[in-house]
Design a protein around this motif. Structure first.
Motif, PDB file in Angstrom:
ATOM      1  N   GLY B  23       0.800  -1.366  -0.117  1.00 48.54           N
ATOM      2  CA  GLY B  23       0.152  -0.021   0.162  1.00 48.54           C
ATOM      3  C   GLY B  23       0.964   1.361   0.056  1.00 48.54           C
ATOM      4  N   VAL B  24       2.128   1.114  -0.717  1.00 46.53           N
ATOM      5  CA  VAL B  24       2.856   2.248  -0.668  1.00 46.53           C
ATOM      6  C   VAL B  24       2.879   2.774  -2.124  1.00 46.53           C
ATOM      7  CG1 VAL B  24       5.270   3.558  -0.607  1.00 46.53           C
ATOM      8  CG2 VAL B  24       4.411   1.659   1.082  1.00 46.53           C
ATOM      9  N   ASN B  25       2.188   4.215  -2.180  1.00 47.99           N
ATOM     10  CA  ASN B  25       2.363   4.882  -3.708  1.00 47.99           C
ATOM     11  C   ASN B  25       3.829   4.958  -4.273  1.00 47.99           C
ATOM     12  OD1 ASN B  25      -0.270   5.103  -3.336  1.00 47.99           O
ATOM     13  ND2 ASN B  25      -0.291   7.262  -2.752  1.00 47.99           N
ATOM     14  N   PHE B  72       7.810   3.014   5.545  1.00 52.19           N
ATOM     15  CA  PHE B  72       7.779   1.685   5.302  1.00 52.19           C
ATOM     16  C   PHE B  72       7.986   0.838   6.563  1.00 52.19           C
ATOM     17  CE2 PHE B  72      11.279   1.870   1.353  1.00 52.19           C
ATOM     18  CZ  PHE B  72      10.084   2.494   0.589  1.00 52.19           C
ATOM     19  N   VAL B  73       8.197   1.587   7.937  1.00 50.58           N
ATOM     20  CA  VAL B  73       8.091   0.762   9.007  1.00 50.58           C
ATOM     21  C   VAL B  73       6.450   0.795   9.414  1.00 50.58           C
ATOM     22  CG1 VAL B  73       8.239   1.039  11.702  1.00 50.58           C
ATOM     23  CG2 VAL B  73       9.870   1.583  10.213  1.00 50.58           C
ATOM     24  N   ARG B  74       5.799   1.836   9.335  1.00 50.69           N
ATOM     25  CA  ARG B  74       4.087   1.572   9.316  1.00 50.69           C
ATOM     26  C   ARG B  74       3.622   0.654   8.439  1.00 50.69           C
ATOM     27  NH1 ARG B  74       2.778   6.622   7.766  1.00 50.69           N
ATOM     28  NH2 ARG B  74       4.568   7.539   7.940  1.00 50.69           N
ATOM     29  N   LYS B  75       4.208   0.451   7.362  1.00 52.19           N
ATOM     30  CA  LYS B  75       3.668  -0.565   6.168  1.00 52.19           C
ATOM     31  C   LYS B  75       4.307  -2.024   6.328  1.00 52.19           C
ATOM     32  CE  LYS B  75       1.126   2.723   4.141  1.00 52.19           C
ATOM     33  NZ  LYS B  75      -0.349   2.522   3.984  1.00 52.19           N
ATOM     34  N   GLY B  76       5.086  -2.091   7.326  1.00 52.96           N
ATOM     35  CA  GLY B  76       5.682  -3.291   7.576  1.00 52.96           C
ATOM     36  C   GLY B  76       6.621  -3.783   6.668  1.00 52.96           C
ATOM     37  N   LEU B  77       7.214  -3.038   5.907  1.00 55.01           N
ATOM     38  CA  LEU B  77       8.400  -3.284   4.996  1.00 55.01           C
ATOM     39  C   LEU B  77       9.702  -3.374   5.611  1.00 55.01           C
ATOM     40  CD1 LEU B  77       7.091  -0.992   2.111  1.00 55.01           C
ATOM     41  CD2 LEU B  77       7.603  -3.325   1.879  1.00 55.01           C
ATOM     42  N   VAL B  78       9.984  -2.566   6.653  1.00 55.02           N
ATOM     43  CA  VAL B  78      11.294  -2.576   7.647  1.00 55.02           C
ATOM     44  C   VAL B  78      10.807  -2.687   8.777  1.00 55.02           C
ATOM     45  CG1 VAL B  78      12.545  -1.477   5.730  1.00 55.02           C
ATOM     46  CG2 VAL B  78      11.599  -0.098   7.607  1.00 55.02           C
ATOM     47  N   ARG B  79      11.809  -3.190   9.966  1.00 51.62           N
ATOM     48  CA  ARG B  79      11.718  -2.985  11.148  1.00 51.62           C
ATOM     49  C   ARG B  79      12.579  -2.235  11.924  1.00 51.62           C
ATOM     50  NH1 ARG B  79      12.843  -9.002  13.688  1.00 51.62           N
ATOM     51  NH2 ARG B  79      13.505  -8.283  15.795  1.00 51.62           N
ATOM     52  N   GLU B  80      12.098  -1.463  12.991  1.00 49.12           N
ATOM     53  CA  GLU B  80      13.032  -0.832  13.813  1.00 49.12           C
ATOM     54  C   GLU B  80      13.917  -1.678  14.638  1.00 49.12           C
ATOM     55  OE1 GLU B  80      10.161   1.974  14.807  1.00 49.12           O
ATOM     56  OE2 GLU B  80      11.420   3.546  14.071  1.00 49.12           O
ATOM     57  N   ILE B  81      15.208  -1.316  14.996  1.00 49.72           N
ATOM     58  CA  ILE B  81      15.876  -2.045  16.039  1.00 49.72           C
ATOM     59  C   ILE B  81      16.314  -0.927  17.045  1.00 49.72           C
ATOM     60  CG2 ILE B  81      17.726  -3.689  16.747  1.00 49.72           C
ATOM     61  CD1 ILE B  81      17.688  -4.678  13.673  1.00 49.72           C
TER      62      ILE B  81
END
Lengths: 144, 144
Positions: B23-25, B72-81
Motif C-alpha cells: 500500500g505504498v504509492n 515503510f515501518v508503518r507498512k511493515g516493510l522494514v523493522r526498527e531495532i
DNA sequence: CTGCTGTTTAGAATAGTTATAAAATTGATT
DNA sequence: AATCAATTTTATAACTATTCTAAACAGCAG
C-alpha cells in the motif's frame, strides 16, 4: 512518581553499603539519587528521576543525574533499557528478567526470566562472550 | 562481478510490486530508497541510507529518507531495532529473527529464531496481544 | 489548462544527552 | 586547623538524531 521524604537510618546505611560494594564513592547527591532510585523496583527516565529527586527539595542538577546514572550503569547498579529512540529507561532491578512494553500506553512491565541460557550460548558469534540478554516483548491493547 | 549502479528491469518491477503490495504509492524517491534498502538484508541507520542513496547520484533529501523509513515501518516493510539511545537501525529483513549486538565493535548480526511462541503468550499482560518480539543478545569480545 | 491530493524539500525547531570549564567538596597530610 | 590534590558538581553551551513547517512540486481528473 512520589518518594518518601526522608530515609530511615537503616535504609540509608543500606544504600551506603550498596554504593560502597559497587565501588561508588559516597556523596550527598549520589545518596539522594540512589535513595530515590532504589526505593522500589522501577523503570525511570533521567528526566523523571531528576524531577523525583528535586521534588524532595534535594537540589541535584540535571547534569549530575545523567552523570550518576551513567556511573551506576557502569558499576552494574542499574540497567539501561532501549525501548525507542526518544528516551532511555533505567531499571533499578538488575536481576535477570525481561519486559513487556505496551506500545499503546507506554507501560513497561516486568516479565519473569524464562530463557534457558544454553539456548543462546551455543550460537554466540566466534570470539565473543555473553554480555546481557535484552528481551522486550512489544504488546498492544486488544480491540474491545 | 560488477556492482549494480542501476537496477535491472526485473529487479525494479519486483520492488514496485513489493511497494504496491504494502500500500505504498510509487514515487521516484521511494523506489530509489527501496532499491538500496532491499538490495540485500542489512541493518542500516537513516544517515547511512541517506549516504548510500545519494552515492548513486540519486538526490533524495534527508527529510524524505526519514519520512520514507517511517512510512515503510508503518507498512511493515522494514523493522526498527533499538540498540542504543543514539541511533535507530532499520532492518530490511522482516522475517522472524533476532540479533546479536557486539558492544565492542558495534556489529549487529542476525540470529535464528528459536523462541517458542507459547512460552511468552501465556504471560502476556491482561487485555494485550503480542505485537513483536524484540530480542537482542549483547555480546562482548573475549579477552585474547 | 485548473484545481486537487499527495509528496518532497530546505531549513528551523525540538529533545535528549554529552562536553566544558569553573567552582565546590572531599579526603589525606601535615 | 591549613593546605593540597583529586574528585565531584554545576550551569551552560554544544551536539546529534529526529521531527516539524511551510512552501514548492508532481501527477492526475475533470
Amino acid at each position: 512518581m512520589e518518594t518518601n521524604i526522608s530515609q530511615s537510618r537503616q535504609q540509608q546505611q543500606c544504600i551506603d553499603k550498596l554504593l560502597n560494594a559497587h565501588g561508588v564513592n559516597l556523596t550527598r547527591q549520589r545518596r539522594v539519587i540512589a535513595d530515590t532510585l532504589f526505593a522500589r523496583d522501577q523503570h525511570v527516565t533521567a528526566d523523571k528521576l531528576f524531577e523525583a529527586v528535586n521534588n524532595n527539595g534535594a537540589k541535584v542538577s540535571k547534569a549530575t543525574v545523567y552523570n550518576t546514572l551513567g556511573l551506576f550503569v557502569r558499576k552494574g547498579l542499574v540497567r539501561e533499557i532501549f525501548i525507542d529512540a526518544t528516551r532511555t529507561f533505567y531499571d533499578s532491578n538488575t536481576s535477570r528478567h525481561h519486559h513487556f512494553y505496551n506500545v499503546d500506553t507506554g507501560d513497561l512491565i516486568d516479565m519473569k526470566e524464562r530463557l534457558a541460557p544454553h539456548f543462546i550460548d551455543q550460537d554466540l558469534p566466534d570470539g565473543t562472550a555473553m554480555d546481557m540478554v535484552d528481551l522486550v516483548i512489544r504488546v498492544k491493547n486488544k480491540a474491545p
